[in-house]
Design a protein around this motif. Structure first.
Motif, short mmCIF file in Angstrom:
data_model
loop_
_atom_site.label_atom_id
_atom_site.label_comp_id
_atom_site.label_asym_id
_atom_site.label_seq_id
_atom_site.Cartn_x
_atom_site.Cartn_y
_atom_site.Cartn_z
N ILE A 23 36.99 -12.82 13.54
CA ILE A 23 36.15 -11.71 13.13
C ILE A 23 35.21 -12.28 12.06
O ILE A 23 35.64 -13.00 11.17
N VAL A 24 33.92 -11.98 12.18
CA VAL A 24 32.92 -12.55 11.28
C VAL A 24 32.78 -11.68 10.02
O VAL A 24 32.57 -10.47 10.12
N ARG A 26 30.55 -12.81 7.50
CA ARG A 26 29.10 -12.92 7.31
C ARG A 26 28.63 -14.24 7.91
O ARG A 26 29.42 -15.14 8.19
N ASN A 60 30.38 -0.19 7.94
CA ASN A 60 30.08 -1.10 9.04
C ASN A 60 30.03 -0.34 10.36
O ASN A 60 31.05 0.19 10.80
N ASN A 62 29.09 -1.95 13.04
CA ASN A 62 29.26 -3.00 14.04
C ASN A 62 30.34 -3.99 13.61
O ASN A 62 30.65 -4.12 12.43
N LEU A 63 30.85 -4.70 14.60
CA LEU A 63 31.84 -5.76 14.38
C LEU A 63 31.31 -7.02 15.05
O LEU A 63 30.91 -6.97 16.22
N SER A 64 31.30 -8.13 14.34
CA SER A 64 30.85 -9.39 14.91
C SER A 64 32.06 -10.29 15.14
O SER A 64 32.96 -10.35 14.30
N TYR A 66 33.37 -14.28 16.72
CA TYR A 66 32.95 -15.66 16.95
C TYR A 66 34.05 -16.41 17.68
O TYR A 66 35.23 -16.26 17.37
N VAL A 109 28.46 -16.03 18.99
CA VAL A 109 28.59 -14.95 18.03
C VAL A 109 28.01 -13.71 18.69
O VAL A 109 26.89 -13.75 19.19
N GLY A 110 28.78 -12.63 18.70
CA GLY A 110 28.30 -11.38 19.27
C GLY A 110 28.64 -10.22 18.36
O GLY A 110 29.65 -10.25 17.65
N THR A 111 27.79 -9.21 18.36
CA THR A 111 27.97 -8.03 17.52
C THR A 111 28.09 -6.81 18.42
O THR A 111 27.29 -6.63 19.33
N PHE A 112 29.09 -5.97 18.11
CA PHE A 112 29.41 -4.83 18.97
C PHE A 112 29.60 -3.58 18.12
O PHE A 112 30.17 -3.65 17.03
#
Length: 145
Positions: A23-24, A26, A60, A62-64, A66, A109-112
């Motif tokens: 989980i990212v 930053r 937040n 969104n959740l990113s 990796y 890396v993706g953001t959802f």
């Protein structure tokens, strides 16, 4: 006593492998102190992972995530991300992976969006498919109000 550092690269046994999912927390610029072979480095960016800090949904939307896919050079694997609460599938995404590097490495890396997720414990599972083979990795995260 002494210590010697050496690099060990293991080719995927089935032609496909996936790293742990992170989980990212930053993304930041990767300065000269970040080694080129740092597993959290993507070009000039460094991923800073969230080490189990709860995610405040109010702050937040969104959740990113990796992870890195390892495959044979020239392969074009497909991926799916599954968001689960316990054993219940909450959401599924099928993001496109970028092209593999000459070494077959594909950092992603993706953001959802997570606005529809209630407070609670979840997990995200990365599934990577190529030539009938599947590799997967999963990690948990907590959303708080």
């Amino acid at each position: 006593t002494s210590v010697q550092k050496s690099k060990l690269l293991v080719a995927p046994a089935d032609g496909i492998a996936v790293s742990s999912v992170s989980i990212v927390r930053r993304l930041e610029e990767a300065g000269p102190e970040v080694a080129d072979d740092d597993p959290f480095r993507i070009d000039r960016t460094r991923v800073v992972p969230n080490l189990d800090v709860p995610i405040a949904r109010g702050e937040n939307d969104n959740l990113s995530v990796y992870f890195t896919v390892y495959t044979v050079p020239g392969a074009t694997p497909k991926t799916a991300l599954e968001f689960l609460q316990g054993d219940t599938l909450i959401a599924r995404a099928k993001p496109e992976l970028p092209a593999a590097g000459a070494d077959g490495r594909i950092p992603y890396v993706g953001t959802f969006p997570i606005t529809s997720f209630a407070a609670g414990r979840y997990s995200v599972r990365a599934l990577v498919m190529h030539d009938g083979k599947v590799a997967e990795a999963e990690t948990g995260f907590t959303i708080v109000p």
